[in-house]
Design an enzyme around this catalytic site. Structure first.
Site, PDB file in Angstrom:
ATOM      1  N   HIS A  80       4.398   0.722   3.993  1.00  0.00           N
ATOM      2  CA  HIS A  80       2.932   0.543   3.608  1.00  0.00           C
ATOM      3  C   HIS A  80       2.143   0.869   4.849  1.00  0.00           C
ATOM      4  CE1 HIS A  80       2.557  -3.968   5.555  1.00  0.00           C
ATOM      5  NE2 HIS A  80       3.240  -3.175   6.348  1.00  0.00           N
ATOM      6  N   ASP A 124      -6.918  -6.496   2.619  1.00  0.00           N
ATOM      7  CA  ASP A 124      -6.925  -7.065   3.979  1.00  0.00           C
ATOM      8  C   ASP A 124      -8.177  -6.331   4.772  1.00  0.00           C
ATOM      9  OD1 ASP A 124      -3.933  -5.210   5.150  1.00  0.00           O
ATOM     10  OD2 ASP A 124      -6.112  -4.390   5.146  1.00  0.00           O
ATOM     11  N   ASP A 166      -7.369  -2.129  -0.259  1.00  0.00           N
ATOM     12  CA  ASP A 166      -6.340  -3.039   0.582  1.00  0.00           C
ATOM     13  C   ASP A 166      -7.096  -4.315   0.796  1.00  0.00           C
ATOM     14  OD1 ASP A 166      -4.010  -2.617   3.175  1.00  0.00           O
ATOM     15  OD2 ASP A 166      -4.664  -4.500   2.445  1.00  0.00           O
ATOM     16  N   ASP A 185      -9.802  -0.461   4.007  1.00  0.00           N
ATOM     17  CA  ASP A 185      -8.527  -1.174   4.769  1.00  0.00           C
ATOM     18  C   ASP A 185      -8.879  -1.690   6.034  1.00  0.00           C
ATOM     19  OD1 ASP A 185      -5.032  -0.092   4.063  1.00  0.00           O
ATOM     20  OD2 ASP A 185      -5.860  -1.635   5.465  1.00  0.00           O
ATOM     21  N   ASP A 207      -3.185   3.279   7.803  1.00  0.00           N
ATOM     22  CA  ASP A 207      -1.786   3.648   7.004  1.00  0.00           C
ATOM     23  C   ASP A 207      -1.519   5.050   6.783  1.00  0.00           C
ATOM     24  OD1 ASP A 207      -2.568   1.264   4.114  1.00  0.00           O
ATOM     25  OD2 ASP A 207      -2.329   1.184   6.330  1.00  0.00           O
ATOM     26  N   HIS A 263       0.826  -1.136   0.201  1.00  0.00           N
ATOM     27  CA  HIS A 263      -0.066   0.203  -0.076  1.00  0.00           C
ATOM     28  C   HIS A 263       0.766   1.289  -0.035  1.00  0.00           C
ATOM     29  CE1 HIS A 263      -4.456   0.883   0.954  1.00  0.00           C
ATOM     30  NE2 HIS A 263      -4.150   1.710  -0.266  1.00  0.00           N
ATOM     31  N   HIS A 269      -6.331  -1.288   8.170  1.00  0.00           N
ATOM     32  CA  HIS A 269      -5.555  -0.089   8.785  1.00  0.00           C
ATOM     33  C   HIS A 269      -5.692   1.052   8.148  1.00  0.00           C
ATOM     34  CE1 HIS A 269      -3.915  -4.375   8.292  1.00  0.00           C
ATOM     35  NE2 HIS A 269      -3.423  -4.222   9.793  1.00  0.00           N
ATOM     36  N   GLU A 293      -1.877  -5.156  -1.663  1.00  0.00           N
ATOM     37  CA  GLU A 293      -1.428  -6.049  -0.631  1.00  0.00           C
ATOM     38  C   GLU A 293      -1.930  -7.480  -0.921  1.00  0.00           C
ATOM     39  OE1 GLU A 293       0.253  -5.331   1.978  1.00  0.00           O
ATOM     40  OE2 GLU A 293       0.428  -3.191   1.842  1.00  0.00           O
TER      41      GLU A 293
END
Ligand SMILES: N[C@](CCCC[B-](O)(O)O)(CCN1CCC(O)CC1)C(=O)O
Ligand SMILES: [Mn+2]
Ligand SMILES: [Mn+2]
Ligand SMILES: [Mn+2]
Length: 285
Positions: free
Chosen positions: A116, A209, A207, A99, A103, A76, A101, A252
């Site tokens: 990332h 994830d 992302d 995401d 980031d 990312h 996260h 990712e």
């Protein structure tokens, strides 16, 4: 469509059969930096800065060609170049960051030094004073306002990141809001919010994830309690429906991180389906 180094690029035919006009700009090659010593705690700064400068130029060129860009990562940190290049072409834009996260660590708040986990801080006007100078980053100028950023799917936010999100008043739909409101209401509120911000071109930075790791295990930082496959697709359908989607990152995906071949297959096919949702495939036919 712009391709970085990605296992996803082998699925381009699915986009053509879905009726998309696809132009493959090929894989970008990035300069290697064998002696890329950490700068403070920041890892691979020279490589990340150089790669993102190259990516920014490429995304700007694709946008100038009049296309909606699909940047297939890679990690990312590539969001830096993708969003910078997009903004260089279209000016002010809004970002929907899907995401687990946020980031948004700076080099000073990151506990891992992994870039990332930091791309958003490098893009925001409001955090420029918090960023140390890094080698190969002098080309980068901030291009995003905190009020033009919306997060969906957050469930693993570091303390420094949480402070920035609250202090800057960033619009956040964490998994708590997804559970409370349902994805339908989350997307209704997301689109209404973007509408009140002037309907700028949308950069969707996705992302994998964000999706639950039972569906997308082939990724570097999986976090339990993620979006269902259906939630993930619904997000893309609704962003597509705004007519404002101007660039998308799908990042990712990492086949090396899955335990099984089925895990790789499930992750890659989910990422492809998410992109197809961005480019108009509807589950109703
Ligand atoms: N916030 C993390 C994860 C970033 C994930 C980047 B991605 O692009 O996948 O969204 C994680 C930091 N975290 C701190 C506490 C530790 O126990 C585990 C790692 C970081 O490394 O900054
Ligand atoms: Mn991310
Ligand atoms: Mn993530
Ligand atoms: Mn990751």
């Amino acid at each position: 469509m712009l391709i970085c180094v990605s296992p996803l690029s082998y699925h381009l035919t699915e986009f053509v059969s879905a009726g998309c006009e696809v132009k493959d700009y090929g894989n970008l090659t990035f300069e290697e930096f064998p002696d890329d010593e950490p700068v403070g705690r920041v890892k691979n700064a020279r490589a990340v800065g150089s790669a993102n400068q190259r990516l920014s130029e490429a995304v700007k060129a694709v946008k100038k060609d009049g296309h909606t860009t699909a940047m297939l990562g890679g990690d990312h940190s590539l969001g830096i170049g993708s969003i910078h290049g997009h903004s260089a072409a279209v000016g002010k834009l809004s970002v929907v960051w899907v995401d687990a996260h946020s980031d948004i660590n700076t080099p000073l708040t990151s506990s891992t030094g992994n870039m990332h986990g930091q791309p958003v801080s490098f893009l925001l006007h409001e955090l420029q004073s918090k960023l140390p100078a890094l080698p190969n980053f002098s080309w980068l100028k901030p291009c995003l306002s905190a009020k033009d950023l919306v997060y969906i799917g957050l469930r693993d936010v570091d303390p420094g990141e949480h402070y920035f999100l609250k202090f800057l008043g960033v619009k956040v739909f964490s998994m708590t809001e997804v559970d409370r409101l349902g994805i339908g209401k989350v997307m209704e509120e997301t689109c209404d919010y973007l509408c009140t911000r002037g309907n700028k071109p949308i950069h969707l930075s996705y992302d994998v994830d964000a999706i639950d790791p039972t569906v997308t295990p082939a990724t570097g930082t999986p976090v339990v309690g993620g979006l269902t496959y259906r939630d993930g697709i619904y997000i893309t359908e609704q962003i597509r429906h705004t007519g404002l989607l101007s660039a998308v990152d799908m990042v990712e995906v990492n086949p090396l991180r899955a335990q099984t071949e089925e895990g790789v297959r499930s992750t890659v096919s989910t990422a492809v389906d998410l992109l197809l949702g961005c480019f108009g495939r509807l589950r109703e036919g």
